[in-house]
Design a protein around this motif. Structure first.
Motif, PDB file in Angstrom:
ATOM      1  N   GLY A   1     -14.792 -89.604 -91.235  1.00 22.11           N
ATOM      2  CA  GLY A   1     -14.598 -90.565 -90.147  1.00 22.11           C
ATOM      3  C   GLY A   1     -13.304 -90.379 -89.384  1.00 22.11           C
ATOM      4  N   GLN A   2     -12.561 -89.310 -89.706  1.00 23.85           N
ATOM      5  CA  GLN A   2     -11.299 -89.072 -88.988  1.00 23.85           C
ATOM      6  C   GLN A   2     -11.559 -88.344 -87.669  1.00 23.85           C
ATOM      7  OE1 GLN A   2      -9.381 -86.891 -92.319  1.00 23.85           O
ATOM      8  NE2 GLN A   2      -7.690 -88.312 -91.978  1.00 23.85           N
ATOM      9  N   TRP A   3     -10.650 -88.532 -86.727  1.00 21.59           N
ATOM     10  CA  TRP A   3     -10.645 -87.690 -85.537  1.00 21.59           C
ATOM     11  C   TRP A   3      -9.900 -86.399 -85.873  1.00 21.59           C
ATOM     12  CZ3 TRP A   3     -10.313 -89.663 -79.913  1.00 21.59           C
ATOM     13  CH2 TRP A   3     -11.144 -90.770 -79.741  1.00 21.59           C
ATOM     14  N   VAL A   4     -10.287 -85.338 -85.180  1.00 18.21           N
ATOM     15  CA  VAL A   4      -9.606 -84.051 -85.350  1.00 18.21           C
ATOM     16  C   VAL A   4      -9.084 -83.624 -83.984  1.00 18.21           C
ATOM     17  CG1 VAL A   4      -9.903 -81.616 -85.931  1.00 18.21           C
ATOM     18  CG2 VAL A   4     -11.094 -83.369 -87.287  1.00 18.21           C
ATOM     19  N   LEU A   5      -7.772 -83.417 -83.900  1.00 16.85           N
ATOM     20  CA  LEU A   5      -7.165 -82.884 -82.668  1.00 16.85           C
ATOM     21  C   LEU A   5      -6.734 -81.463 -82.952  1.00 16.85           C
ATOM     22  CD1 LEU A   5      -4.697 -85.711 -81.470  1.00 16.85           C
ATOM     23  CD2 LEU A   5      -7.173 -85.569 -81.172  1.00 16.85           C
ATOM     24  N   SER A   6      -7.307 -80.509 -82.245  1.00 18.98           N
ATOM     25  CA  SER A   6      -6.963 -79.115 -82.518  1.00 18.98           C
ATOM     26  C   SER A   6      -6.299 -78.444 -81.316  1.00 18.98           C
ATOM     27  CB  SER A   6      -8.210 -78.316 -82.921  1.00 18.98           C
ATOM     28  OG  SER A   6      -7.848 -76.998 -83.280  1.00 18.98           O
ATOM     29  N   ASP A   7      -5.175 -77.799 -81.604  1.00 23.66           N
ATOM     30  CA  ASP A   7      -4.457 -76.980 -80.620  1.00 23.66           C
ATOM     31  C   ASP A   7      -5.208 -75.638 -80.578  1.00 23.66           C
ATOM     32  OD1 ASP A   7      -2.602 -75.486 -79.193  1.00 23.66           O
ATOM     33  OD2 ASP A   7      -0.867 -76.250 -80.295  1.00 23.66           O
ATOM     34  N   ARG A   8      -6.060 -75.472 -79.599  1.00 18.64           N
ATOM     35  CA  ARG A   8      -6.944 -74.312 -79.397  1.00 18.64           C
ATOM     36  C   ARG A   8      -8.158 -74.342 -80.327  1.00 18.64           C
ATOM     37  NH1 ARG A   8      -4.705 -70.671 -76.006  1.00 18.64           N
ATOM     38  NH2 ARG A   8      -2.462 -70.369 -75.910  1.00 18.64           N
ATOM     39  N   TYR A   9      -9.244 -73.708 -79.830  1.00 22.71           N
ATOM     40  CA  TYR A   9     -10.501 -73.556 -80.600  1.00 22.71           C
ATOM     41  C   TYR A   9     -11.320 -72.491 -79.870  1.00 22.71           C
ATOM     42  CZ  TYR A   9     -14.799 -75.149 -83.060  1.00 22.71           C
ATOM     43  OH  TYR A   9     -15.954 -75.224 -83.804  1.00 22.71           O
ATOM     44  N   LEU A  10     -12.624 -72.622 -79.899  1.00 24.66           N
ATOM     45  CA  LEU A  10     -13.523 -71.599 -79.349  1.00 24.66           C
ATOM     46  C   LEU A  10     -13.158 -71.135 -77.939  1.00 24.66           C
ATOM     47  CD1 LEU A  10     -16.249 -70.019 -79.206  1.00 24.66           C
ATOM     48  CD2 LEU A  10     -17.259 -72.150 -78.357  1.00 24.66           C
ATOM     49  N   ASP A  11     -12.803 -72.065 -77.052  1.00 26.17           N
ATOM     50  CA  ASP A  11     -12.603 -71.668 -75.653  1.00 26.17           C
ATOM     51  C   ASP A  11     -11.445 -70.693 -75.487  1.00 26.17           C
ATOM     52  OD1 ASP A  11     -14.777 -73.298 -74.513  1.00 26.17           O
ATOM     53  OD2 ASP A  11     -13.583 -74.930 -75.348  1.00 26.17           O
ATOM     54  N   SER A  12     -10.499 -70.689 -76.455  1.00 20.42           N
ATOM     55  CA  SER A  12      -9.450 -69.663 -76.396  1.00 20.42           C
ATOM     56  C   SER A  12     -10.054 -68.282 -76.634  1.00 20.42           C
ATOM     57  CB  SER A  12      -8.352 -69.942 -77.435  1.00 20.42           C
ATOM     58  OG  SER A  12      -7.475 -70.947 -76.967  1.00 20.42           O
ATOM     59  N   SER A  13     -11.007 -68.173 -77.556  1.00 20.94           N
ATOM     60  CA  SER A  13     -11.654 -66.862 -77.751  1.00 20.94           C
ATOM     61  C   SER A  13     -12.430 -66.456 -76.509  1.00 20.94           C
ATOM     62  CB  SER A  13     -12.615 -66.902 -78.945  1.00 20.94           C
ATOM     63  OG  SER A  13     -11.908 -66.828 -80.153  1.00 20.94           O
ATOM     64  N   ARG A  14     -13.079 -67.432 -75.870  1.00 22.20           N
ATOM     65  CA  ARG A  14     -13.835 -67.114 -74.652  1.00 22.20           C
ATOM     66  C   ARG A  14     -12.879 -66.628 -73.556  1.00 22.20           C
ATOM     67  NH1 ARG A  14     -17.140 -72.104 -72.982  1.00 22.20           N
ATOM     68  NH2 ARG A  14     -18.440 -70.586 -71.874  1.00 22.20           N
ATOM     69  N   ALA A  15     -11.721 -67.292 -73.427  1.00 25.65           N
ATOM     70  CA  ALA A  15     -10.800 -66.940 -72.337  1.00 25.65           C
ATOM     71  C   ALA A  15     -10.018 -65.662 -72.627  1.00 25.65           C
ATOM     72  CB  ALA A  15      -9.842 -68.097 -72.079  1.00 25.65           C
ATOM     73  N   TYR A  16      -9.522 -65.510 -73.869  1.00 24.83           N
ATOM     74  CA  TYR A  16      -8.654 -64.360 -74.178  1.00 24.83           C
ATOM     75  C   TYR A  16      -9.462 -63.109 -74.522  1.00 24.83           C
ATOM     76  CZ  TYR A  16      -4.405 -67.298 -74.373  1.00 24.83           C
ATOM     77  OH  TYR A  16      -3.361 -68.123 -74.062  1.00 24.83           O
TER      78      TYR A  16
END
Ligand SMILES: Nc1ncnc2c1ncn2[C@@H]1O[C@H](COP(=O)(O)OP(=O)(O)O)[C@@H](O)[C@H]1O
Ligand SMILES: Cc1cn([C@H]2C[C@H](O)[C@@H](COP(=O)(O)OP(=O)(O)O)O2)c(=O)[nH]c1=O
Length: 211
Positions: free
Chosen positions: A92-107
């Motif tokens: 039930g926690q929120w997860v805040l992530s500094d980068r995820y899939l879209d970084s792989s798509r962009a880089y």
């Protein structure tokens, strides 16, 4: 436990746009609203993924070719999702992530030349295609992002951060394109101005998800 479903929120953008700064501020603001959350990052966020982070970010520029690099990011993400993100959401926690899939798509795709469809296939294999509930894309004019990143790194950037300006311009353009293609999940955020003003914009972009 909050009794409400946990939300999975990612912050994305190029180097120096303020992701780490804003993640901390956002965590404080959301906790003040009674939201139980964890803060995490990529590459990393679990023991195995942090080990892969060192492989990815340390060493010579040519240590990994684009394909090996994309596979390592996908492997790190699979471990991060399984060991850190999914258990927190299930609790039930929120997860805040500094980068995820879209970084792989962009880089690895937009800037390094692999196909976006192939990055998404790796994500399906490694992470069951799991997408965030909301992705906040921080955007800054290139000169300001470079100024902030170089003030922070003082010439000591990592294997990927140290790539040339043309590479980072392709990263920024790819992020903008992905955000425009999925307005339901993405919000493009103006990252100029004082940190507090940026945090207020981010909170606005989460208003439909917050209790
Ligand atoms: N709104 C802001 N205005 C000016 N400087 C900022 C702002 N937000 C962050 N910074 C500074 O810019 C640098 C890069 O910020 P950081 O949060 O590390 O970016 P990122 O995680 O996106 O690479 C840091 O030195 C940070 O203190
Ligand atoms: C998660 C991820 C990061 N990266 C890159 C972006 C950054 O250059 C580096 C992570 O470094 P980090 O220091 O965490 O990011 P930042 O410079 O934004 O503070 O890895 C990829 O190329 N692909 C990915 O999938």
């Amino acid at each position: 436990m909050t009794g409400r479903p946990g939300r999975f929120i990612t912050l994305e953008g190029g180097e120096g746009v303020g992701k780490s700064t804003q993640l901390a501020a956002l965590a404080t603001a959301l906790r003040a609203r009674g939201i139980d959350l964890i803060v995490t990052r990529e590459p990393g966020g679990s023991e195995g993924a942090e080990a892969i982070r060192r492989l990815l970010l340390e060493g010579d520029a040519g240590r990994w070719g684009p394909r090996a690099e994309a596979l390592l990011f996908a492997a790190a993400r699979a471990d991060h999702l399984e060991k850190t993100i999914l258990p927190a959401l299930a609790a039930g926690q929120w997860v805040l992530s500094d980068r995820y899939l879209d970084s792989s798509r962009a880089y690895q795709s937009g800037a390094s030349g692999l196909e976006d469809a192939d990055i998404l296939t790796l994500h399906r294999i490694g992470s069951e295609g799991r997408l965030p509930d909301r992705t906040l894309l921080l955007q800054l004019p290139e000169a300001e992002a470079t100024r902030r990143a170089s003030l922070r790194d003082r010439g000591d950037s990592d294997r990927i951060g140290g790539r040339d300006a043309a590479y980072h311009a392709r990263v920024a353009a790819a992020f903008a394109q992905y955000a425009a293609g999925d307005p339901q999940r993405f919000r493009a955020i103006d990252a100029t101005g004082a940190p507090d003003a940026v945090t207020a914009r981010l909170l606005d972009a989460l208003a439909d998800l917050t209790p």
